[in-house]
Design an enzyme around this catalytic site. Structure first.
Site, PDB file in Angstrom:
ATOM      1  CE1 TYR A 158      -9.459  -4.582   5.414  1.00 45.82           C
ATOM      2  CE2 TYR A 158      -8.822  -3.506   7.469  1.00 45.82           C
ATOM      3  CZ  TYR A 158      -9.185  -4.443   6.609  1.00 45.82           C
ATOM      4  OH  TYR A 158      -9.774  -5.889   7.403  1.00 45.82           O
TER       5      TYR A 158
ATOM      6  CG  ASP B  74      -1.976  -0.936   0.903  1.00 44.74           C
ATOM      7  OD1 ASP B  74      -2.569  -1.169  -0.117  1.00 44.74           O
ATOM      8  OD2 ASP B  74      -2.956  -1.398   1.932  1.00 44.74           O
TER       9      ASP B  74
HETATM   10 CU    CU Z   1      -8.257  -7.154   7.375  1.00 44.60          CU
END
Ligand code: CU
Length: 698
Positions: free
Chosen positions: A418, A329
């Site tokens: 997320y 990420d």
């Molecule tokens: Cu997770």
């Protein structure tokens, strides 16, 4: 009567104005590590735009900036600098990608010249940027087979949403040399939850350089789109609300105990450090120094630099549309680039102060991220130390208690589905705690299954996760956050010590009633190979970075311990493609010799990287790490097998580790702190010391 000082949003607004004013003056820097101001961003852009390193088209259309940050001076120069001295030359390090060529360019802002330009020719590329993401919908939405797939499913094309995903690297010859973004699609139509209605089976690989579809696949197999019911997480969709708890607020009638001067934070006479936002790493803590409290009042170095170096999130579904989901990420998206504005009162408490950040856009125009970081003192009712003397001397009962207050620096990065709350928490007794809180959406996969039987889906389907709602699988995955921790414990020359706890067996009939005890064997790591640590509960160790040239008055090595937490190791085959790119998690702890360019554990250029420039590769050089400037790396890990409670949005899961003084101070450094007293609270609050009087004799 206590007067309310003003809402935190008003406070944060004040800081925005201050920072904007500050940033508009390129000469206002107070520290060599200060990030580039708005003016400096614009100056760099102007210098580049007047060079051959810029687009031949108009400046406005030139979206070539992959990253643009201050080029930090050499560590020795930063450490030699002191307030009042002339700042080292201000430079920017710019990575551009123009006509498929990646360049690292150093721009000298003092001389307004390009100092160097270096073409990168290795594997891997720059992070996906907003401009590239903006291209995708127009390319995909015109692709006839893709449209046909949506029409076959009977979908309203206006309700289809596109998610850009980094494709990883799997050694496919046809993909080599291409810059690929994989697009998958989700259906809204009745929900504002982007993720919870996946359109199963469709994957579109886009060649962003050629602006065309590279590959398309539809492995639908009749999997329905999950329904929209119960997917909305917005407040207005929740009815009736749960009975709320009464409001809670921390009051600081005398103001906070920290000060902010430019990018330098000082908390009482306890901690001081430099704080900034980086487009790749997010919050960067530099030159963290702790005061020797009541001893010498000297500021002592603990950590030259700390930040999240890389985040590796491999999903564990090997099927066609999922196997590639093995994200890096930080390098592929940028933790600062995709950071979210913190929401006053909810992301950070009412008394928090908010800081903005200046980041670059692909065209080089600076962008101000509002409320990118918050800072607040945390008092959660915890205790810093206490004792009640049970065996009273002279009949006097002694109880001494000290409340625990810490200083929290927080950001949130939202990498697609997320959200990660990333905290640095400074403590009065010397520890620094790094914490990651995971929340947001689990990445769902559509399935025909609505009820599992014996752990299997419909027709014996392998779910590769748990069914978290009807037709929705929460796919099993990991989160690994690898931290860069350049500790300078009381100076730069440090060593790494592993203290192995060993069981000793006592000889029978030796007169000792015990059969065993444990003791500690210290081992100073000589080279990088000695400091590749896999944590073990059954063969435990303590880990410390020591300054072996300095000792306490008792002769103990001055050190800071790494106290692991949030432990999870990779379960992938080490020869697996994602395991090569994510090889930096093969050990939970590594120590390397300091090198200015070794900052990002997955390599500088991680997009479609081949894993030939990772922390594992650097460590294999096996450099000497005794009495050297060394860097400690720690990986915080989470295995995540989603459950129904994670639907439609998951409650925060938190893990962290600590850097903790160990024979750094001569004694408990917070011995001479005072307790809270009723009288000082009575001066500012109308009521205090609530008690419940109830009969205990009935
Ligand atoms: Cu997770």
């Amino acid at each position: 009567m206590y007067t309310v000082m003003g809402s935190s949003s008003r406070l944060s607004y004040g800081f925005v104005l201050l920072l904007v004013c500050c940033c508009s003056l390129s000469v206002a820097h107070k520290h060599p590590l200060d990030p580039l101001s708005v003016g400096e961003h614009l100056a760099v852009r102007s210098i580049l735009a007047n060079s051959s390193l810029w687009c031949s088209t108009s400046t406005a259309d030139c979206n070539v900036i992959a990253s643009l940050e201050v080029d930090e001076p050499e560590k020795a120069d930063v450490k030699a600098w002191a307030p009042g001295k002339k700042l080292p030359p201000r430079k920017a390090v710019v990575v551009t990608r123009l006509d498929k060529v990646v360049r690292k360019i150093i721009v000298n802002l003092d001389t307004e010249e390009i100092e160097s330009s270096e073409v990168y020719e290795g594997y891997g590329g720059t992070a996906l940027n907003r401009y590239e993401v903006g291209l995708l919908a127009s390319i995909v939405s015109k692709y006839e087979p893709f449209l046909q797939s949506l029409i076959t499913r009977g979908l309203n094309l206006q309700q289809v949403n596109y998610l850009p995903l980094s494709p990883g690297w799997y050694g496919v010859p046809d993909d080599e040399g291409k810059r690929i973004v994989t697009v998958q699609v989700f259906y809204s139509n009745g929900t504002e939850n982007f993720y919870m209605r996946p359109i199963a089976g469709i994957s579109v690989q886009v060649d962003v350089d050629e602006q065309r579809v590279h590959k398309f696949s539809d492995n639908w197999q009749g999997v329905p789109i999950p329904g929209s019911q119960n997917t909305d997480y917005k407040l207005e969709a929740q009815y009736p609300l749960l009975p709320p708890l009464k409001i809670i607020s921390i009051e600081q009638p005398n103001g906070p105990s920290f000060t902010i001067d430019g990018y330098q934070i000082q908390w009482g006479d306890i901690w001081r450090f430099h704080l900034k936002m980086d487009s790749r790493a997010g919050t960067v803590i530099s030159m963290a120094e702790v005061s020797d409290g009541d001893e010498t009042k000297v500021w002592r170095s603990v950590m030259y630099k700390g930040f999240v170096s890389e985040m590796f999130v491999p999903y564990q579904d090997p099927t066609d549309d999922w196997y590639f989901k093995t994200y890096l990420d930080a390098g592929e998206y940028g933790l600062g680039a995709v950071s979210s504005a913190l929401q006053p009162l909810n992301d950070c408490p009412r008394h928090a102060y908010f800081l903005d950040a200046v980041l670059s856009t692909p065209s080089g125009v600076p962008m101000i991220k509002r409320n990118a970081i918050c800072i607040f003192e945390r008092y959660a009712g915890d205790v810093a130390w206490r004792h009640t003397e049970t065996f009273a001397i002279d009949g006097k009962t002694v109880t001494e208690v000290r409340p625990k207050v810490t200083l929290v620096v927080r950001m949130v990065t939202t990498v697609g589905n997320y959200d990660y709350l990333l905290d640095w928490e400074f403590q009065t007794d010397g520890p620094i705690r790094a914490t990651a809180g995971l929340t947001g959406m689990v990445m769902p996969r559509g399935t025909k299954t609505t009820v599992v039987e014996n752990g299997k889906g419909a027709d014996g389907e392998e779910l590769h996760g748990n069914l978290i709602s009807e037709n929705v699988v929460g796919v099993t995955h990991d989160h690994f956050l690898t931290y860069y921790l350049d500790l300078d414990v009381d100076g730069s020359e440090n060593s790494f010590v592993e203290s192995k706890m060993k069981t000793h067996h006592i000889t029978p009939n030796s007169g000792v009633p015990r059969k065993s005890y444990w003791d500690v064997e210290k081992h100073v790591a000589q080279t990088e190979a000695d400091a590749r640590i896999k944590l073990s509960l059954v063969a435990p160790s303590e880990f410390a970075v020591i300054n072996s040239k300095k000792t306490t008055r008792l002769g103990n090595d001055i050190s800071y311990r790494l106290v692991p937490g949030g432990t999870a190791a990779s379960l992938l085959d080490s020869a697996d493609f994602p395991a090569l790119r994510g090889a930096f998690i093969n050990n939970q702890i590594w120590v390397t010799q300091y090198h200015k360019d070794e900052k990002y554990a997955g390599g500088q250029y991680t997009y479609q990287s081949h894993g030939d420039d990772t922390l594992a590769v650097w460590s294999s050089r096996n450099r000497k790490i005794v009495n050297e400037d060394i860097v400690l790396w720690y990986t915080l890990g989470f295995h995540h097998v989603p459950v129904q409670e994670d639907f439609p949005i998951m409650p925060t899961v938190t893990g962290g580790f600590e850097l903790k003084p160990a024979n750094f101070f001569e004694h408990n450094p917070i011995l001479k702190t005072k307790p809270n007293t009723a009288s000082e609270f009575a001066n500012v609050f109308s009521s205090y010391l609530p008690r419940v009087e109830r009969s205990i004799n009935a």
